[in-house]
Each structure stands twice: as C-alpha cells, then as structure tokens.
Design a protein around this motif. Sequence first.
Motif, PDB file in Angstrom:
ATOM      1  N   THR A   1       0.835  -1.199   0.000  1.00 34.76           N
ATOM      2  CA  THR A   1       0.000   0.000   0.000  1.00 34.76           C
ATOM      3  C   THR A   1       0.875   1.257   0.000  1.00 34.76           C
ATOM      4  N   HIS A   2       0.218   2.395  -0.189  1.00 36.04           N
ATOM      5  CA  HIS A   2       0.919   3.673  -0.099  1.00 36.04           C
ATOM      6  C   HIS A   2       1.399   3.895   1.327  1.00 36.04           C
ATOM      7  N   ILE A   3       2.452   4.670   1.473  1.00 35.83           N
ATOM      8  CA  ILE A   3       3.008   4.966   2.798  1.00 35.83           C
ATOM      9  C   ILE A   3       2.229   6.133   3.404  1.00 35.83           C
ATOM     10  N   PRO A   4       1.655   5.945   4.594  1.00 26.98           N
ATOM     11  CA  PRO A   4       0.918   7.038   5.239  1.00 26.98           C
ATOM     12  C   PRO A   4       1.855   8.193   5.614  1.00 26.98           C
ATOM     13  N   ASP A   5       1.319   9.397   5.607  1.00 25.60           N
ATOM     14  CA  ASP A   5       2.108  10.587   5.958  1.00 25.60           C
ATOM     15  C   ASP A   5       2.627  10.547   7.392  1.00 25.60           C
ATOM     16  N   TYR A   6       1.932   9.845   8.270  1.00 26.48           N
ATOM     17  CA  TYR A   6       2.319   9.835   9.677  1.00 26.48           C
ATOM     18  C   TYR A   6       3.370   8.779  10.018  1.00 26.48           C
ATOM     19  N   GLY A   7       3.849   8.025   9.024  1.00 23.58           N
ATOM     20  CA  GLY A   7       4.912   7.053   9.244  1.00 23.58           C
ATOM     21  C   GLY A   7       6.271   7.651   8.886  1.00 23.58           C
ATOM     22  N   ASP A   8       7.310   7.196   9.556  1.00 24.63           N
ATOM     23  CA  ASP A   8       8.676   7.646   9.277  1.00 24.63           C
ATOM     24  C   ASP A   8       9.359   6.630   8.373  1.00 24.63           C
ATOM     25  N   LEU A   9       9.654   7.034   7.138  1.00 18.66           N
ATOM     26  CA  LEU A   9      10.303   6.170   6.156  1.00 18.66           C
ATOM     27  C   LEU A   9      11.815   6.280   6.297  1.00 18.66           C
TER      28      LEU A   9
ATOM     29  N   VAL B   1      14.736  -7.953  14.310  1.00 23.13           N
ATOM     30  CA  VAL B   1      15.952  -7.506  13.633  1.00 23.13           C
ATOM     31  C   VAL B   1      17.180  -7.902  14.461  1.00 23.13           C
ATOM     32  N   ARG B   2      17.098  -7.743  15.780  1.00 22.69           N
ATOM     33  CA  ARG B   2      18.221  -8.151  16.642  1.00 22.69           C
ATOM     34  C   ARG B   2      18.438  -9.659  16.594  1.00 22.69           C
ATOM     35  N   ARG B   3      17.336 -10.406  16.579  1.00 29.05           N
ATOM     36  CA  ARG B   3      17.420 -11.871  16.651  1.00 29.05           C
ATOM     37  C   ARG B   3      17.722 -12.501  15.294  1.00 29.05           C
ATOM     38  N   LEU B   4      17.067 -12.026  14.229  1.00 30.65           N
ATOM     39  CA  LEU B   4      17.139 -12.680  12.920  1.00 30.65           C
ATOM     40  C   LEU B   4      17.878 -11.870  11.857  1.00 30.65           C
ATOM     41  N   GLY B   5      18.082 -10.585  12.112  1.00 28.31           N
ATOM     42  CA  GLY B   5      18.666  -9.709  11.100  1.00 28.31           C
ATOM     43  C   GLY B   5      17.571  -9.063  10.265  1.00 28.31           C
ATOM     44  N   ILE B   6      17.975  -8.107   9.460  1.00 26.85           N
ATOM     45  CA  ILE B   6      17.018  -7.359   8.636  1.00 26.85           C
ATOM     46  C   ILE B   6      16.634  -8.173   7.404  1.00 26.85           C
ATOM     47  N   ASN B   7      15.418  -8.020   6.937  1.00 21.37           N
ATOM     48  CA  ASN B   7      14.947  -8.705   5.732  1.00 21.37           C
ATOM     49  C   ASN B   7      15.427  -7.919   4.510  1.00 21.37           C
ATOM     50  N   LYS B   8      16.409  -8.450   3.802  1.00 20.66           N
ATOM     51  CA  LYS B   8      17.016  -7.749   2.666  1.00 20.66           C
ATOM     52  C   LYS B   8      16.155  -7.815   1.402  1.00 20.66           C
ATOM     53  N   SER B   9      14.964  -8.412   1.491  1.00 20.46           N
ATOM     54  CA  SER B   9      14.034  -8.385   0.359  1.00 20.46           C
ATOM     55  C   SER B   9      13.458  -6.995   0.168  1.00 20.46           C
ATOM     56  N   PHE B  10      13.602  -6.161   1.187  1.00 21.61           N
ATOM     57  CA  PHE B  10      13.072  -4.803   1.151  1.00 21.61           C
ATOM     58  C   PHE B  10      14.213  -3.801   1.276  1.00 21.61           C
ATOM     59  N   THR B  11      13.950  -2.575   0.862  1.00 18.59           N
ATOM     60  CA  THR B  11      14.968  -1.522   0.930  1.00 18.59           C
ATOM     61  C   THR B  11      14.706  -0.528   2.053  1.00 18.59           C
ATOM     62  N   HIS B  12      13.474  -0.491   2.551  1.00 24.26           N
ATOM     63  CA  HIS B  12      13.079   0.520   3.529  1.00 24.26           C
ATOM     64  C   HIS B  12      12.208  -0.073   4.635  1.00 24.26           C
ATOM     65  N   VAL B  13      12.038   0.722   5.679  1.00 26.18           N
ATOM     66  CA  VAL B  13      11.120   0.412   6.782  1.00 26.18           C
ATOM     67  C   VAL B  13      10.301   1.670   7.050  1.00 26.18           C
ATOM     68  N   VAL B  14       9.013   1.492   7.318  1.00 24.43           N
ATOM     69  CA  VAL B  14       8.169   2.594   7.774  1.00 24.43           C
ATOM     70  C   VAL B  14       7.922   2.359   9.250  1.00 24.43           C
ATOM     71  N   TRP B  15       8.308   3.336  10.082  1.00 27.75           N
ATOM     72  CA  TRP B  15       8.180   3.217  11.526  1.00 27.75           C
ATOM     73  C   TRP B  15       7.072   4.133  12.030  1.00 27.75           C
ATOM     74  N   PHE B  16       6.247   3.592  12.930  1.00 32.45           N
ATOM     75  CA  PHE B  16       5.150   4.342  13.544  1.00 32.45           C
ATOM     76  C   PHE B  16       5.373   4.407  15.045  1.00 32.45           C
ATOM     77  N   ASN B  17       5.724   5.590  15.539  1.00 33.03           N
ATOM     78  CA  ASN B  17       5.886   5.765  16.990  1.00 33.03           C
ATOM     79  C   ASN B  17       4.534   5.686  17.673  1.00 33.03           C
ATOM     80  N   LYS B  18       4.555   5.242  18.922  1.00 31.77           N
ATOM     81  CA  LYS B  18       3.315   5.203  19.721  1.00 31.77           C
ATOM     82  C   LYS B  18       2.887   6.600  20.083  1.00 31.77           C
TER      83      LYS B  18
END
Length: 114
Positions: A49-57, A97-114
């Motif tokens: 889906t599209h990335i919401p404006d309130y997420g940190d890319l 990510v700490r346990r398994l490492g990052i998924n290199k199938s993707f280039t980015h992460v969208v983070w949503f703070n509480k």
Amino acid sequence: MTADQLNVVRRIVEEIRKTGEVLEGDYAGCMSVAIDDLDKLAAALGPVTHIPDYGDLMTVEQFEDGVRSTCFTDDDGHGFYASETRMSDTPCTPSDVRRLGINKSFTHVVWFNK
C-alpha cells in the motif's frame, strides 16, 4: 525485489492464469515452476500500500542502526517493511531484527511511533 517490482510480477502472474497462455515446448515447464515460485514470493511479501504521511520512512540500514543504538524498541512503536514508495504488511520489529537480522528483500522500513 522491490514492492513496485513485486506488483508488476503479481499482475503478470494474474494475467497468465486468467488467459491460460503459457509458453510452448521446452519453456512450458520452466514457466510453470517460475509462476509457482513467484506466487510463493508474492504470498510471503503480502499486499503493498501507499506509505501514510504519519509514518517515518527510512532505509533498512538506518533502521538497523537505530535498533543497534536502541533508538527503536518494541515498546516504542511498530514498523513495516517497504520500498521507497510503497509499504508492505510484513511487520518489522526491533526484536526480530536483533534476533534474525534485517529482511534484505526490502529496501526501507516505515516506523510508527506510539
């Protein structure tokens, strides 16, 4: 494979299944295997889906650095893997990510703070 490329692959697979057209001769078996592999990949990556404006890319490298420096924890919020322009429904948690490492199938992460 980026999320945008995955969407193209999904459309191609859907069109092949809808029309029933496959390559003739030696290539028919290869095409069947390739379609099955692409289906598995598409299912594993989930809808996009599209990335919401309130997420940190951020790039996966930036997210990894943030996890290592404890800027991101599971208690702080939640994230989803993404491309530069689209977000998947594949969760990205600091503990994974700490346990398994990052998924290199993707280039980015969208983070949503509480």
